[in-house]
Structure formats: structure tokens, C-alpha cells
Motif scaffolding. Structure first.
Motif, PDB file in Angstrom:
ATOM      1  N   PHE A 163       0.843  -1.196   0.000  1.00 47.44           N
ATOM      2  CA  PHE A 163       0.000   0.000   0.000  1.00 47.44           C
ATOM      3  C   PHE A 163       0.881   1.250   0.000  1.00 47.44           C
ATOM      4  N   VAL A 164       0.268   2.354  -0.423  1.00 48.27           N
ATOM      5  CA  VAL A 164       1.008   3.625  -0.473  1.00 48.27           C
ATOM      6  C   VAL A 164       0.599   4.558   0.662  1.00 48.27           C
ATOM      7  N   ASP A 165      -0.502   4.234   1.326  1.00 51.27           N
ATOM      8  CA  ASP A 165      -0.938   5.034   2.474  1.00 51.27           C
ATOM      9  C   ASP A 165      -1.604   4.111   3.481  1.00 51.27           C
ATOM     10  N   PHE A 166      -1.535   4.497   4.743  1.00 49.10           N
ATOM     11  CA  PHE A 166      -1.975   3.622   5.836  1.00 49.10           C
ATOM     12  C   PHE A 166      -2.509   4.500   6.962  1.00 49.10           C
ATOM     13  N   GLU A 167      -3.705   4.158   7.465  1.00 50.56           N
ATOM     14  CA  GLU A 167      -4.314   5.006   8.500  1.00 50.56           C
ATOM     15  C   GLU A 167      -5.197   4.166   9.415  1.00 50.56           C
ATOM     16  N   HIS A 168      -5.069   4.386  10.713  1.00 50.43           N
ATOM     17  CA  HIS A 168      -5.991   3.770  11.674  1.00 50.43           C
ATOM     18  C   HIS A 168      -7.297   4.560  11.654  1.00 50.43           C
ATOM     19  N   ILE A 169      -8.389   3.902  11.279  1.00 51.09           N
ATOM     20  CA  ILE A 169      -9.678   4.597  11.192  1.00 51.09           C
ATOM     21  C   ILE A 169     -10.591   4.283  12.368  1.00 51.09           C
ATOM     22  N   SER A 170     -10.232   3.305  13.172  1.00 49.95           N
ATOM     23  CA  SER A 170     -10.984   2.990  14.384  1.00 49.95           C
ATOM     24  C   SER A 170     -10.066   2.232  15.324  1.00 49.95           C
ATOM     25  N   LYS A 171     -10.617   1.807  16.430  1.00 51.95           N
ATOM     26  CA  LYS A 171      -9.836   1.091  17.436  1.00 51.95           C
ATOM     27  C   LYS A 171      -9.281  -0.218  16.883  1.00 51.95           C
ATOM     28  N   THR A 172     -10.003  -0.814  15.948  1.00 50.77           N
ATOM     29  CA  THR A 172      -9.621  -2.153  15.477  1.00 50.77           C
ATOM     30  C   THR A 172      -9.340  -2.233  13.983  1.00 50.77           C
ATOM     31  N   GLU A 173      -9.510  -1.143  13.240  1.00 54.38           N
ATOM     32  CA  GLU A 173      -9.394  -1.204  11.790  1.00 54.38           C
ATOM     33  C   GLU A 173      -8.352  -0.228  11.248  1.00 54.38           C
ATOM     34  N   VAL A 174      -7.707  -0.648  10.162  1.00 49.90           N
ATOM     35  CA  VAL A 174      -6.798   0.245   9.436  1.00 49.90           C
ATOM     36  C   VAL A 174      -7.248   0.315   7.989  1.00 49.90           C
ATOM     37  N   LEU A 175      -7.009   1.469   7.377  1.00 51.76           N
ATOM     38  CA  LEU A 175      -7.336   1.690   5.976  1.00 51.76           C
ATOM     39  C   LEU A 175      -6.032   1.695   5.178  1.00 51.76           C
TER      40      LEU A 175
END
Length: 220
Positions: A163-175
Motif C-alpha cells: 500500500f502507499v498510504d496507511f491510517e488507523h480509522i478505528s480502534k480495530t481497523e486500518v485503511l
């Protein structure tokens, strides 16, 4: 006093023995069932699952069975407390369990049911995310406390696009954002097949790969 006759066929002793054995079997089954039920503290505010694993096989089997029985579909690792036979805390985030960690006392605090307002807010947020299609994105669940590098190693283990970008969007999930929808689609298809085909790493695997091998990570 009159002598007590010896028991024999037809005097009811067989029936009494049968009833006693049936009662003992029922009580034993009830005790086993109670062992699987969540315990509560003295105030009745905290419900938790507790068991002792004697080896790695026992740990995996009991964790899966007891969590499923309690209706737990996703494990929050911050709610999991592991203590070895010497009373030392064992941190899963530092890597998979080793033989010297056993026997292992396991305690998992069941999360409190979310309030109606929280559930509604969560549902609305989910709808908002789904309202904007992101064909180049993949959401990975079960990723609490995982770093960018740890998740990348999971993809590398199956020779999948990075992936080229990575973000935690919740307590248990990453985008995870990929360079194209084709790359994202490839990751979804291959990850859905599981990670049993990945060769064991020569060095100790990190927590992300440990979860992936056991189906604790979800991809959508």
C-alpha cells in the motif's frame, strides 16, 4: 431388629443405582458447563472468560472454542491478560507464544455492550464510509496496535502489492490505500484464501503475521 435383606433383582436397587449415576453425570456436566461461563467480580461489573492452557495447541483450541461460545467474534487484545506459571505477564504484541510460556493462565474481559447512541453513531459512520466508494482501498480488521511495517510484512509474506498510504480509522481497523483498484482487488482475493501457504519466517514473526495465520485479521 429385623435383618436388612440383601439387594437383588426386582427389589428396586438397580433403579436407585441408575438414578444416582444419572444425577452424578448431570452434576458433572453442569460443572463443566459452568467452567465455560464468564465469571464476574464481586461487584458484578466485569465479565471475563478464564482458562488455563497447558501448551500451544490447548491455547488455540480453547481460545477459539470459548470465545465462540461467549459470542465474541473479534478479540480486543488489550482485554486479554496472559500470566505464565511464574506469575509473569506475557505480552502477545511482542510476538507469538513459545513453549516456555506454558502453562498459561488466560483472562479475557468481555467488552461491555455498546450503548444505543454509540451503536447508532457507529452505524452512521459505517454508512458514511460506504457512501464513498474507494476501489483502491482495503480495510483490515483486527488490527489494533499494529504498525504500518507489521501490516506490510503480512502482504509481503504472500507477495502482494504494497500500500502507499496507511491510517488507523478505528480502534480495530486500518485503511490501506493502494496505487490502483487492481492492486486492492488482488489483495482482497488472495487474503481471503488465508495465510496457511506462507512459509514460516526464519526470524520470529510479528503480531500481525501471527494474527493473519490464525484468521484474526479480516479484509474487506
Amino acid at each position: 431388629a429385623a435383618p436388612v435383606p440383601e439387594s437383588g433383582p426386582g427389589d428396586g436397587s438397580d433403579l436407585l443405582r441408575f438414578l444416582a449415576e444419572a444425577k452424578a453425570g448431570t452434576e458433572e456436566a453442569a460443572r463443566e458447563e459452568e467452567a465455560d461461563e464468564p465469571s464476574e467480580d464481586s461487584a458484578g461489573e466485569e465479565r471475563a472468560l478464564e482458562f488455563v492452557a497447558v501448551d500451544l495447541s490447548s491455547w488455540e483450541e480453547q481460545l477459539e472454542r470459548r470465545m465462540a461460545k461467549a459470542g465474541v467474534s473479534h478479540i480486543f487484545f488489550e482485554n486479554l491478560t496472559l500470566t505464565d506459571g511464574k506469575g509473569r505477564s506475557v505480552d502477545l504484541s511482542k510476538g507469538p507464544l513459545k513453549p516456555h510460556n506454558f502453562p498459561l493462565k488466560v483472562r479475557y474481559v468481555l467488552p461491555e455492550a455498546e450503548s444505543k447512541a454509540e451503536a447508532t453513531a457507529g452505524a452512521l459512520a459505517e454508512l458514511d464510509r460506504e457512501a464513498v466508494p474507494r476501489p483502491e482501498a482495503v480495510v483490515i480488521g483486527g488490527a489494533e496496535r499494529l504498525t504500518r511495517g507489521e501490516v506490510l510484512k503480512v502482504l509481503e509474506a504472500k507477495d502482494l502489492p504494497a500500500f502507499v498510504d496507511f491510517e488507523h480509522i478505528s480502534k480495530t481497523e486500518v485503511l490501506c490505500i493502494f496505487t490502483s483498484s487492481d492492486d486492492a482487488g488482488t489483495v482482497l482475493v488472495e487474503a481471503s484464501k488465508g495465510f496457511d501457504d506462507c512459509p514460516e519466517a526464519e526470524e520470529e514473526e510479528g503480531p500481525a503475521m501471527w494474527r493473519a495465520r490464525r484468521g484474526f485479521l479480516t479484509f474487506r
